[in-house]
Design an enzyme around this catalytic site. Structure first.
Site, PDB file in Angstrom:
ATOM      1  N   THR A  59     133.652 -84.470  75.277  1.00 29.43           N
ATOM      2  CA  THR A  59     133.082 -83.775  74.117  1.00 29.43           C
ATOM      3  C   THR A  59     132.351 -82.510  74.555  1.00 29.43           C
ATOM      4  O   THR A  59     132.543 -81.432  73.984  1.00 29.43           O
ATOM      5  CB  THR A  59     132.146 -84.719  73.335  1.00 29.43           C
ATOM      6  OG1 THR A  59     132.841 -85.948  73.111  1.00 29.43           O
ATOM      7  CG2 THR A  59     131.741 -84.112  72.005  1.00 29.43           C
ATOM      8  N   LYS A  88     108.977 -84.789  77.973  1.00 31.12           N
ATOM      9  CA  LYS A  88     107.524 -84.610  77.813  1.00 31.12           C
ATOM     10  C   LYS A  88     107.064 -84.990  76.413  1.00 31.12           C
ATOM     11  O   LYS A  88     105.891 -84.866  76.089  1.00 31.12           O
ATOM     12  CB  LYS A  88     107.156 -83.151  78.088  1.00 31.12           C
ATOM     13  CG  LYS A  88     107.599 -82.643  79.442  1.00 31.12           C
ATOM     14  CD  LYS A  88     107.326 -81.141  79.540  1.00 31.12           C
ATOM     15  CE  LYS A  88     108.162 -80.513  80.638  1.00 31.12           C
ATOM     16  NZ  LYS A  88     108.190 -79.041  80.540  1.00 31.12           N
TER      17      LYS A  88
HETATM   18  N1   CP Z   1     135.582 -89.390  73.489  1.00 33.10           N
HETATM   19  C1   CP Z   1     134.373 -89.000  73.935  1.00 33.10           C
HETATM   20  O1   CP Z   1     133.408 -88.842  73.156  1.00 33.10           O
HETATM   21  O2   CP Z   1     134.320 -88.823  75.284  1.00 33.10           O
HETATM   22  P1   CP Z   1     133.041 -88.359  76.109  1.00 33.10           P
HETATM   23  O3   CP Z   1     132.017 -89.481  75.985  1.00 33.10           O
HETATM   24  O4   CP Z   1     133.512 -88.168  77.506  1.00 33.10           O
HETATM   25  O5   CP Z   1     132.506 -87.115  75.479  1.00 33.10           O
END
Ligand code: CP
Length: 316
Positions: A59, A88
């Protein structure tokens, strides 16, 4: 092409109706040729911030690749849960009020469901939900449906099995709800005991008149399906290691399931996979999950182009 109203923030799949989905997919198709020839600079001078409070490969990197391919630039807080001032005690609202001075759109992944709504409530720039806890992953669902569209040449009148962790998996939740925008869809839910699809999603399917059935046997489900969408058991969201171990490993998609499937069907997975699809399946042309990840670049390019550029949309 006429202007189409488009959500200002991408937070949930129920923000999209069928005409917006169709327009987004048409735009994503146009993005394929731009992706092959980066440098056109449609978003030159624009900056995308990616704030990831949970791990990610696809993503974050596909959003960043999408922005770079459109000629924009990226600033990123990877591992924001340990490297940003959230450590923090800074709230997400204050974080957004600061980052919007640095960027024209903000992509957020966070373990807390609903936090991107809180971010959007104070934001003067678009907020894109890259996964909020076990709740939603809207851009994943859009790329999943786009994958189906490109691989099968339609999104209507399909039988789709959602298999694996349907309770904690935000990807199958969002995809199931987005499928309410298709016609004649039949959903088969195949989940280990205890991690079945949540009641709110089932209620959404019922309210939309989507046909669904529960079929624990993945071979029977696969034999009827145009799409088998396999998901990982979400270890990080289980209340205990014991509960995870009980659910883990009850579903493995293997050659046996593939043999039961129709020749023109596909196997999908939002990835990452652990062991729920055997590596031997990868070589079969019906294994669409690595192509699926690539479609994510085109969908995220299209979203950024519509939200930040002149991508054929009118942001509501
Ligand atoms: N499909 C998906 O959200 O993969 P990542 O967690 O690698 O972003």
């Amino acid at each position: 092409m006429s202007k189409l109203r488009f959500p200002r923030h991408i937070l949930h799949v129920d923000q999209f109706d069928r005409s917006q989905v169709d327009r987004l997919f048409a735009h994503a198709r146009a993005m394929r040729s731009i992706a092959a020839m980066p440098g056109e600079g449609r978003l030159r001078g624009r900056i995308l911030a990616t704030l990831f409070f949970e791990p990610s490969t696809r993503t974050r990197l596909s959003f960043e690749s999408a922005m770079l391919r459109l000629g924009g630039q990226v600033i990123s807080a990877e591992s924001a849960d340990i490297t940003s001032s959230a450590v923090k005690g800074e709230t997400i609202e204050d974080t957004v009020r600061i980052v919007e001075s640095y960027a024209d759109a903000i992509v957020i992944r966070h373990p807390q469901g609903g936090i991107t709504d809180a971010a959007a409530a104070v934001a003067s720039v678009p907020i894109l939900n890259a996964g909020d806890g076990a709740r939603e992953h809207p851009t994943q669902a859009l790329l999943d449906l786009f994958t189906i569209s490109e691989e099968l040449d339609r999104i209507d009148n399909l039988t789709i099995t959602l298999a694996g962790d349907l309770r904690y998996g935000r990807a199958p939740r969002s995809l199931a709800m987005l499928l309410t925008q298709t016609d004649g869809c039949h959903i088969i839910l195949t989940a280990p005991q205890g991690i079945e699809m949540a009641e709110d999603v089932v209620a959404t399917l019922e309210a939309a008149g989507v046909q669904y059935e529960i079929e624990p046997d993945m071979v029977i489900a696969a034999a009827q399906s145009d799409v088998v969408y396999v998901t990982r058991v979400q270890k990080e969201r289980f209340p205990s290691e014991d509960a995870y171990q009980q659910a883990r490993g009850s579903y493995h998609f293997t050659d046996l399931h593939l043999a039961a499937m129709k020749p023109d069907s596909i196997v999908m997975h939002p990835l990452p996979r652990v062991d729920e699809i055997a590596a031997a399946v990868d070589a079969d042309p019906r294994a669409a999950y690595f192509r699926q990840a690539r479609y994510g670049v085109y969908i995220r390019m299209a979203l950024l182009d519509i939200l930040l550029g002149s991508g054929g949309g009118m942001v509501a």
